[in-house]
Design an enzyme around this catalytic site. Sequence first.
Site, PDB file in Angstrom:
ATOM      1  N   SER A  50      -9.634  -0.412   7.629  1.00 19.06           N
ATOM      2  CA  SER A  50      -8.820  -0.508   6.436  1.00 19.06           C
ATOM      3  C   SER A  50      -8.438  -1.642   5.574  1.00 19.06           C
ATOM      4  O   SER A  50      -8.046  -1.671   4.532  1.00 19.06           O
ATOM      5  CB  SER A  50      -8.005   0.852   6.215  1.00 19.06           C
ATOM      6  OG  SER A  50      -8.705   1.932   6.231  1.00 19.06           O
TER       7      SER A  50
ATOM      8  N   LYS B 277       0.807  -1.003  -0.080  1.00 15.91           N
ATOM      9  CA  LYS B 277       0.037   0.098   0.040  1.00 15.91           C
ATOM     10  C   LYS B 277       0.913   1.187  -0.109  1.00 15.91           C
ATOM     11  O   LYS B 277       2.052   1.170   0.447  1.00 15.91           O
ATOM     12  CB  LYS B 277      -0.853  -0.194   1.196  1.00 15.91           C
ATOM     13  CG  LYS B 277      -1.828   0.975   1.202  1.00 15.91           C
ATOM     14  CD  LYS B 277      -2.813   0.922   2.745  1.00 15.91           C
ATOM     15  CE  LYS B 277      -3.688   2.026   2.789  1.00 15.91           C
ATOM     16  NZ  LYS B 277      -4.447   1.816   4.063  1.00 15.91           N
TER      17      LYS B 277
ATOM     18  N   SER C 276      -9.715   1.620   3.581  1.00 23.04           N
ATOM     19  CA  SER C 276      -8.758   2.357   2.451  1.00 23.04           C
ATOM     20  C   SER C 276      -7.810   1.577   1.834  1.00 23.04           C
ATOM     21  O   SER C 276      -7.097   2.057   0.712  1.00 23.04           O
ATOM     22  CB  SER C 276      -8.068   3.551   3.495  1.00 23.04           C
ATOM     23  OG  SER C 276      -7.205   3.115   4.010  1.00 23.04           O
TER      24      SER C 276
END
Lengths: 489, 95
Positions: free
Chosen positions: A176, A77, A152
């Site tokens: 997330s 990420k 997210s």
Amino acid sequence: MEIYRLSAIDIKEGILKGDFKVKEVVEAYLKRIEETEKKIDALLFVNSEQALKQAEEMDKKGPDPEKKLWGVPVVVKDVLTTRDIKTTCASKMLENFVPFYDSEVVKRLKESGAIIIAKSNMDEFAMGSSTENSAFKITKNPWDLTRVPGGSSGGSAASTAAYQCPVSIGTDTGGSIRQPAAFCGVVGLKPTYGRVSRFGLIAYGSSLDQAGPITRSAKDAALVLSVIAGKDPKDSTSSSEPVPDYLALIDNFKDLKGVKIALPKEYWEYELDKDIDKKSKEFFELLKSLGAELVSISLPHTKYAVATYYIIVMAEASSNLARYDGVRYGYRAKDVKELIKMYTKSRSEGFGFEVQRRIILGTYVLSAGYYDAYYKKAAQVRRLIRDDFLSAFNSCDVILTPVSPILPFRLKEKIEDPLQMYLADIFSCGLNLSGLPGLSFPIGLGEREKLPVGVQFIAPPFKEEVLLGIYNKVEKELTPLPEPYGLVS
Amino acid sequence: MKISKEEVQNIAKLARLEIAEDKMELFSRQLSQILEYMELLSEVDTTDVEPLYSPIEHMTPYREDEVIREYSRKEVLSNAPEDDGKYFIVPKVVN
């Protein structure tokens, strides 16, 4: 089987046995990325050149059986710093930020022989539940390209679901990792707060943030956790609790006889999507048939979790994001001659709408006159929420809950209504407030919508092996998910 | 409205942000909604409850105070919007 469909464990073993070379693995995934990326837009940067070069060097040296992720491609990420590779947090603020250091997670992955193959899309600064808050692109759910992948860590989850990698790394501040894993039909582990170093994890809510693996199996999650967990002197909140061999430990769960699984009534009596409700009830029966004992419990402060979480996370965000001032790194507004104006313009032009909203609310709840009513109050309720969980563990091994009350929603469906989006975090954020580990995993496709349904196990602090062990046993009994429908041409 | 446009403007100023005039209406309405929702906590009795600011309640451990040269000046300056090879440069502060 095609290489890109293998698990991380099988990739490593295949290389050790000489079935294929690291370079073949990297090439297989790069090809797969090329084929699928135009459909799902999960990645912000593909590290093709470096990955291939690293693969060649590794093949020259020959496999090292001591290295737990030898030759395993990993998608990270874009909130975790990667040395010499742009790390943007999906924000215009960090659009050109090239860190000169690796985050501890990335450092440990590299040291174990993993190959960073790409950086994934996310909600800007990890603020969001749909990945629609990215400043750069909109990621689509591999099961239905008109729907969100969750957030997210939506890019990481979509990438793992689309077989662009065997393993990705996400971060979880209020759900997330687990919510996008549920939305995309993959496995997401949020470790105990302190289990994994936050050094180089660009801060959002420092008392909540944790990085963890998103995989397609319990065993891969166990393997990756054993690599990234552990004390780091550069993160004073990282724990010196010893890191067990998770992979070996989860095999100890031969069956579920005597395992006590608690169902909190505040979660299961909440208005759930019908598909989630139905699938979950079938799953309860499966657990019972494997010998588990299901007990009902109460977590009385559940309804306060969302309000508590957002007050705390926004307060921490407003403080953490004060560092973006256009001086040392990040975006600076052009041609501003006065210092305060330069700060203000840089921040207003560099941050997106949701980030600004959270900074302003965070500043509000911390400001004189409101501090006690909001921030301190929330911190007190936070303790009550954690006490609920800790006392529940006196009478059970794990808690089982839904991950989200809703299925993956349509792109643009909720983005205009921030409060509605926040409310959907009801089942995921209590765990972060309490610092507990949680594992989200798919239990099948819903009957009406044919979208993945995920549930989560929650365990006491530092009991990740219990989560993984129970799920590893259950996983074998569940029908594997088919190829994500959005990728079937 | 829980929070007026003027209040939003003031808070934004504290946070070194400025909200565009045409977004202001929507912004304060959404902020008000969110703050009203957060009022929910007022019904919880928190008398004598110690606030929990971090799930890790152990003392932050001290470490040896050693000088370690981890990064070079060049690296530290490498992302600066403006620098002179030695320092970060900002708009002139004093006359």
